[in-house]
Design a protein around this motif. Structure first.
Motif, PDB file in Angstrom:
ATOM      1  N   ALA A 186      50.868  35.505  54.072  1.00  0.00           N
ATOM      2  CA  ALA A 186      51.769  36.216  53.164  1.00  0.00           C
ATOM      3  C   ALA A 186      51.976  37.652  53.625  1.00  0.00           C
ATOM      4  CB  ALA A 186      51.202  36.187  51.747  1.00  0.00           C
ATOM      5  N   MET A 187      50.926  38.284  54.089  1.00  0.00           N
ATOM      6  CA  MET A 187      51.059  39.659  54.578  1.00  0.00           C
ATOM      7  C   MET A 187      51.907  39.725  55.839  1.00  0.00           C
ATOM      8  SD  MET A 187      47.431  41.586  53.970  1.00  0.00           S
ATOM      9  CE  MET A 187      46.929  42.097  52.320  1.00  0.00           C
ATOM     10  N   SER A 188      51.723  38.755  56.718  1.00  0.00           N
ATOM     11  CA  SER A 188      52.513  38.731  57.950  1.00  0.00           C
ATOM     12  C   SER A 188      54.003  38.606  57.641  1.00  0.00           C
ATOM     13  CB  SER A 188      52.071  37.572  58.842  1.00  0.00           C
ATOM     14  OG  SER A 188      50.734  37.747  59.269  1.00  0.00           O
ATOM     15  N   ALA A 189      54.306  37.871  56.585  1.00  0.00           N
ATOM     16  CA  ALA A 189      55.704  37.693  56.194  1.00  0.00           C
ATOM     17  C   ALA A 189      56.230  38.889  55.410  1.00  0.00           C
ATOM     18  CB  ALA A 189      55.851  36.419  55.360  1.00  0.00           C
ATOM     19  N   GLY A 190      55.338  39.777  54.994  1.00  0.00           N
ATOM     20  CA  GLY A 190      55.762  40.920  54.190  1.00  0.00           C
ATOM     21  C   GLY A 190      56.268  40.522  52.825  1.00  0.00           C
ATOM     22  N   ASP A 191      55.797  39.390  52.317  1.00  0.00           N
ATOM     23  CA  ASP A 191      56.270  38.823  51.051  1.00  0.00           C
ATOM     24  C   ASP A 191      55.337  39.281  49.927  1.00  0.00           C
ATOM     25  OD1 ASP A 191      56.857  37.207  48.849  1.00  0.00           O
ATOM     26  OD2 ASP A 191      57.357  35.473  50.090  1.00  0.00           O
ATOM     27  N   LEU A 192      55.767  40.255  49.154  1.00  0.00           N
ATOM     28  CA  LEU A 192      54.921  40.824  48.113  1.00  0.00           C
ATOM     29  C   LEU A 192      54.480  39.768  47.100  1.00  0.00           C
ATOM     30  CD1 LEU A 192      53.566  43.165  46.635  1.00  0.00           C
ATOM     31  CD2 LEU A 192      55.774  43.672  45.553  1.00  0.00           C
ATOM     32  N   GLN A 193      55.404  38.921  46.663  1.00  0.00           N
ATOM     33  CA  GLN A 193      55.038  37.927  45.661  1.00  0.00           C
ATOM     34  C   GLN A 193      54.030  36.924  46.219  1.00  0.00           C
ATOM     35  OE1 GLN A 193      55.845  37.971  42.327  1.00  0.00           O
ATOM     36  NE2 GLN A 193      54.187  36.449  42.361  1.00  0.00           N
ATOM     37  N   ALA A 194      54.210  36.517  47.480  1.00  0.00           N
ATOM     38  CA  ALA A 194      53.259  35.589  48.082  1.00  0.00           C
ATOM     39  C   ALA A 194      51.880  36.232  48.226  1.00  0.00           C
ATOM     40  CB  ALA A 194      53.777  35.119  49.443  1.00  0.00           C
ATOM     41  N   VAL A 195      51.862  37.525  48.535  1.00  0.00           N
ATOM     42  CA  VAL A 195      50.585  38.234  48.609  1.00  0.00           C
ATOM     43  C   VAL A 195      49.923  38.234  47.239  1.00  0.00           C
ATOM     44  CG1 VAL A 195      49.503  40.481  48.995  1.00  0.00           C
ATOM     45  CG2 VAL A 195      51.255  39.666  50.565  1.00  0.00           C
ATOM     46  N   LEU A 196      50.689  38.553  46.213  1.00  0.00           N
ATOM     47  CA  LEU A 196      50.134  38.575  44.856  1.00  0.00           C
ATOM     48  C   LEU A 196      49.605  37.202  44.454  1.00  0.00           C
ATOM     49  CD1 LEU A 196      52.803  40.810  43.078  1.00  0.00           C
ATOM     50  CD2 LEU A 196      50.429  41.416  43.589  1.00  0.00           C
ATOM     51  N   ASP A 197      50.317  36.146  44.835  1.00  0.00           N
ATOM     52  CA  ASP A 197      49.877  34.786  44.498  1.00  0.00           C
ATOM     53  C   ASP A 197      48.565  34.434  45.186  1.00  0.00           C
ATOM     54  OD1 ASP A 197      52.123  34.478  42.938  1.00  0.00           O
ATOM     55  OD2 ASP A 197      53.256  33.370  44.461  1.00  0.00           O
ATOM     56  N   ALA A 198      48.308  35.050  46.334  1.00  0.00           N
ATOM     57  CA  ALA A 198      47.081  34.754  47.087  1.00  0.00           C
ATOM     58  C   ALA A 198      45.881  35.554  46.589  1.00  0.00           C
ATOM     59  CB  ALA A 198      47.300  35.036  48.573  1.00  0.00           C
ATOM     60  N   LEU A 199      46.149  36.529  45.704  1.00  0.00           N
ATOM     61  CA  LEU A 199      45.085  37.429  45.242  1.00  0.00           C
ATOM     62  C   LEU A 199      44.597  37.063  43.849  1.00  0.00           C
ATOM     63  CD1 LEU A 199      46.564  40.872  46.366  1.00  0.00           C
ATOM     64  CD2 LEU A 199      44.658  39.632  47.421  1.00  0.00           C
ATOM     65  N   HIS A 200      43.315  37.226  43.636  1.00  0.00           N
ATOM     66  CA  HIS A 200      42.742  37.107  42.298  1.00  0.00           C
ATOM     67  C   HIS A 200      43.257  38.268  41.441  1.00  0.00           C
ATOM     68  CE1 HIS A 200      39.664  37.053  39.125  1.00  0.00           C
ATOM     69  NE2 HIS A 200      39.433  35.801  39.492  1.00  0.00           N
ATOM     70  N   PRO A 201      43.512  38.051  40.172  1.00  0.00           N
ATOM     71  CA  PRO A 201      44.019  39.152  39.334  1.00  0.00           C
ATOM     72  C   PRO A 201      43.128  40.392  39.344  1.00  0.00           C
ATOM     73  CG  PRO A 201      44.221  37.057  38.178  1.00  0.00           C
ATOM     74  CD  PRO A 201      43.433  36.780  39.424  1.00  0.00           C
ATOM     75  N   ASP A 202      41.827  40.188  39.526  1.00  0.00           N
ATOM     76  CA  ASP A 202      40.899  41.319  39.530  1.00  0.00           C
ATOM     77  C   ASP A 202      40.572  41.795  40.945  1.00  0.00           C
ATOM     78  OD1 ASP A 202      40.720  41.149  36.746  1.00  0.00           O
ATOM     79  OD2 ASP A 202      39.101  39.677  36.864  1.00  0.00           O
ATOM     80  N   ALA A 203      41.460  41.507  41.888  1.00  0.00           N
ATOM     81  CA  ALA A 203      41.187  41.840  43.284  1.00  0.00           C
ATOM     82  C   ALA A 203      40.940  43.328  43.464  1.00  0.00           C
ATOM     83  CB  ALA A 203      42.363  41.406  44.157  1.00  0.00           C
ATOM     84  N   LEU A 204      40.075  43.631  44.432  1.00  0.00           N
ATOM     85  CA  LEU A 204      39.778  45.032  44.726  1.00  0.00           C
ATOM     86  C   LEU A 204      39.704  45.257  46.233  1.00  0.00           C
ATOM     87  CD1 LEU A 204      36.494  45.097  45.536  1.00  0.00           C
ATOM     88  CD2 LEU A 204      36.270  44.776  43.089  1.00  0.00           C
ATOM     89  N   VAL A 205      39.886  46.502  46.630  1.00  0.00           N
ATOM     90  CA  VAL A 205      39.789  46.927  48.025  1.00  0.00           C
ATOM     91  C   VAL A 205      38.724  48.006  48.122  1.00  0.00           C
ATOM     92  CG1 VAL A 205      40.967  47.936  50.020  1.00  0.00           C
ATOM     93  CG2 VAL A 205      42.245  46.483  48.418  1.00  0.00           C
ATOM     94  N   ILE A 206      37.791  47.827  49.046  1.00  0.00           N
ATOM     95  CA  ILE A 206      36.791  48.849  49.317  1.00  0.00           C
ATOM     96  C   ILE A 206      36.925  49.246  50.786  1.00  0.00           C
ATOM     97  CG2 ILE A 206      34.343  49.462  49.293  1.00  0.00           C
ATOM     98  CD1 ILE A 206      33.894  47.261  47.247  1.00  0.00           C
ATOM     99  N   GLY A 207      37.196  50.502  51.029  1.00  0.00           N
ATOM    100  CA  GLY A 207      37.329  50.999  52.392  1.00  0.00           C
ATOM    101  C   GLY A 207      36.133  51.840  52.788  1.00  0.00           C
ATOM    102  N   ASP A 208      35.825  51.835  54.076  1.00  0.00           N
ATOM    103  CA  ASP A 208      34.704  52.620  54.600  1.00  0.00           C
ATOM    104  C   ASP A 208      35.130  53.216  55.934  1.00  0.00           C
ATOM    105  OD1 ASP A 208      32.409  53.570  55.869  1.00  0.00           O
ATOM    106  OD2 ASP A 208      31.133  51.961  55.126  1.00  0.00           O
ATOM    107  N   ALA A 209      35.378  54.518  55.935  1.00  0.00           N
ATOM    108  CA  ALA A 209      35.757  55.196  57.176  1.00  0.00           C
ATOM    109  C   ALA A 209      35.028  56.523  57.363  1.00  0.00           C
ATOM    110  CB  ALA A 209      37.263  55.435  57.220  1.00  0.00           C
TER     111      ALA A 209
END
Length: 318
Positions: A186-209
Motif C-alpha cells: 500500500a505504501m509503495s502504491a502511495g494509496d492512503l486508504q489502502a495504508v489505513l486499511d492495513a493499519l490497526h486503529p491504534d497503530a503507533l510509530v516509535i522512532g529512534d535516531a
C-alpha cells in the motif's frame, strides 16, 4: 584444563551467552562485549573447579550486562527522542548462518516487540526476570548478581512479570509477514486508504535516531497520523526511499532495511535505517523506525561489511 579444550567448551556456549546478553541489554554490541569479557574472566579462573560451566558463564554475563544496563539508564536521560533496542537484521530465506546471532532470533522472546517491552523495565527488574524466567537461573545466584537478598530478587522478578503480562504475544511469522507485506504494498502504491486499511486503529510509530536524522521524536499514535507520517517521509526523500528499501528479517520476522542515500538535486539524503513491525489482529499495530547508526551493529547482510567483531577467545583486544 588445556587451553584448546577450554576454548572449545566456551565456544559451545557462545550462542546461548549471546542470547542471554541480548535479552538482558537489547544491544548487540553490549551482548558481544559481555560474552568477550566472560571469556577473559574464565581464562583467568580455575575452570576445573567450575561444576556447571554454562550456569557459571550465564551468571557472569548477567553481572556484566547489569553494569551495561545501569550505564544505559544514565545515557537515556540525555538521549534525543525515543529509545529502542538494537535490531538484529538478517537476509530473507537465509540458511542457518555461521553468525552466532542466528541463534538469538530463533526465540519468540527476542522478537523486536518483546524486546521493546523489556526496555520498559528497570535494570534490576529486567536482570532478575530474564535470568530466572528466561534462562532458569536460581534466585540465590541472581541475588549474588544483583547484590541483594533472595527475597528481593524474587520480588523484582515478580514485579517485572506483572509489568510484561499485558503485552501482546508476537504474531506468528506467517500472519506477521502477510500484514507487513500488505502495508508495504500500500505504501509503495502511495494509496492512503489502502495504508489505513492495513493499519490497526491504534497503530503507533516509535522512532529512534538520537537526533542524527529525521524520524518521529515523540511517539505517533493513530492510524491516520501513522500513514501520513510515512507517506510524508516518502514524499520528502523521493523514489529512493522505496528503491533503497529491501525486505529482511528483523529479529526473525519480516521488516525493512533501507540503504542510505546521499541525496540528489531535488531530494535530501538519508542514512541507512531499519524498520521493524508488530502485528495485532491481522493489522500492523506498531512500526519501529531505527535510524541511529550506533544501533545498527546487528545488521548482518551479505553485501554489507560486518561491524568490528569480538576478539577471538584466547586473545585480548589490542
Amino acid at each position: 584444563m588445556p587451553v584448546t579444550a577450554l576454548v572449545e567448551d566456551f565456544e559451545s556456549h557462545r550462542r546461548h551467552l549471546l542470547s542471554v546478553g541480548y535479552r538482558l541489554t537489547g544491544s548487540v554490541a553490549d551482548a558481544e562485549d559481555a560474552v568477550q569479557e566472560a571469556w577473559l574472566r574464565l581464562s583467568e579462573t580455575d575452570a576445573d573447579a567450575i561444576r556447571d560451566l554454562r550456569g557459571w558463564l550465564t551468571t557472569v554475563v548477567g553481572r556484566i550486562c547489569l553494569d551495561h544496563l545501569r550505564s544505559a539508564a544514565v545515557r537515556r536521560e540525555s538521549y534525543v527522542g525515543q529509545w529502542l533496542p538494537e535490531p538484529i537484521v538478517t537476509p530473507l530465506g537465509a540458511p542457518p548462518a555461521a553468525d552466532p546471532l542466528d541463534e538469538v532470533v530463533r526465540s519468540e522472546d527476542a522478537r523486536l516487540a518483546a524486546m521493546v517491552v523489556l526496555d520498559t523495565l528497570g535494570p534490576d527488574q529486567r536482570t532478575a526476570f530474564v535470568l530466572h524466567d528466561g534462562f532458569g537461573i536460581p534466585f540465590d545466584e541472581i541475588a549474588s548478581v544483583l547484590g541483594t537478598s533472595v527475597a528481593s530478587s524474587r520480588q523484582l522478578a515478580s514485579r517485572a512479570r506483572r509489568a510484561v503480562a499485558g503485552a501482546d504475544a508476537p504474531a506468528p511469522d506467517p500472519g506477521h509477514a502477510e500484514a507487513v507485506g500488505r502495508l508495504m504494498a500500500a505504501m509503495s502504491a502511495g494509496d492512503l486508504q489502502a495504508v489505513l486499511d492495513a493499519l490497526h486503529p491504534d497503530a503507533l510509530v516509535i522512532g529512534d535516531a538520537n537526533g542524527t536524522t529525521r524520524t518521529a521524536v515523540n511517539v505517533i499514535h493513530g492510524a491516520d497520523k501513522f500513514a501520513r507520517f510515512f507517506l510524508g517521509l516518502m514524499n520528502r526523500y523521493g523514489p529512493q526511499a522505496l528503491l533503497g528499501a529491501e525486505p529482511v528479517l528483523v529479529n526473525g520476522q519480516l521488516g525493512i532495511f533501507t540503504r542510505g542515500f546521499p541525496g540528489d538535486a531535488t531530494h535530501p539524503g538519508f542514512p541507512s535505517r531499519v524498520g521493524g513491525f508488530a502485528v495485532r489482529d491481522g493489522q500492523v499495530w506498531a512500526a519501529y523506525d531505527i535510524a541511529n547508526p550506533d544501533k545498527l551493529t546487528g545488521v548482518r547482510l551479505p553485501d554489507l561489511p560486518l561491524p568490528d567483531q569480538p576478539t577471538a577467545p584466547g586473545t585480548r583486544p589490542s
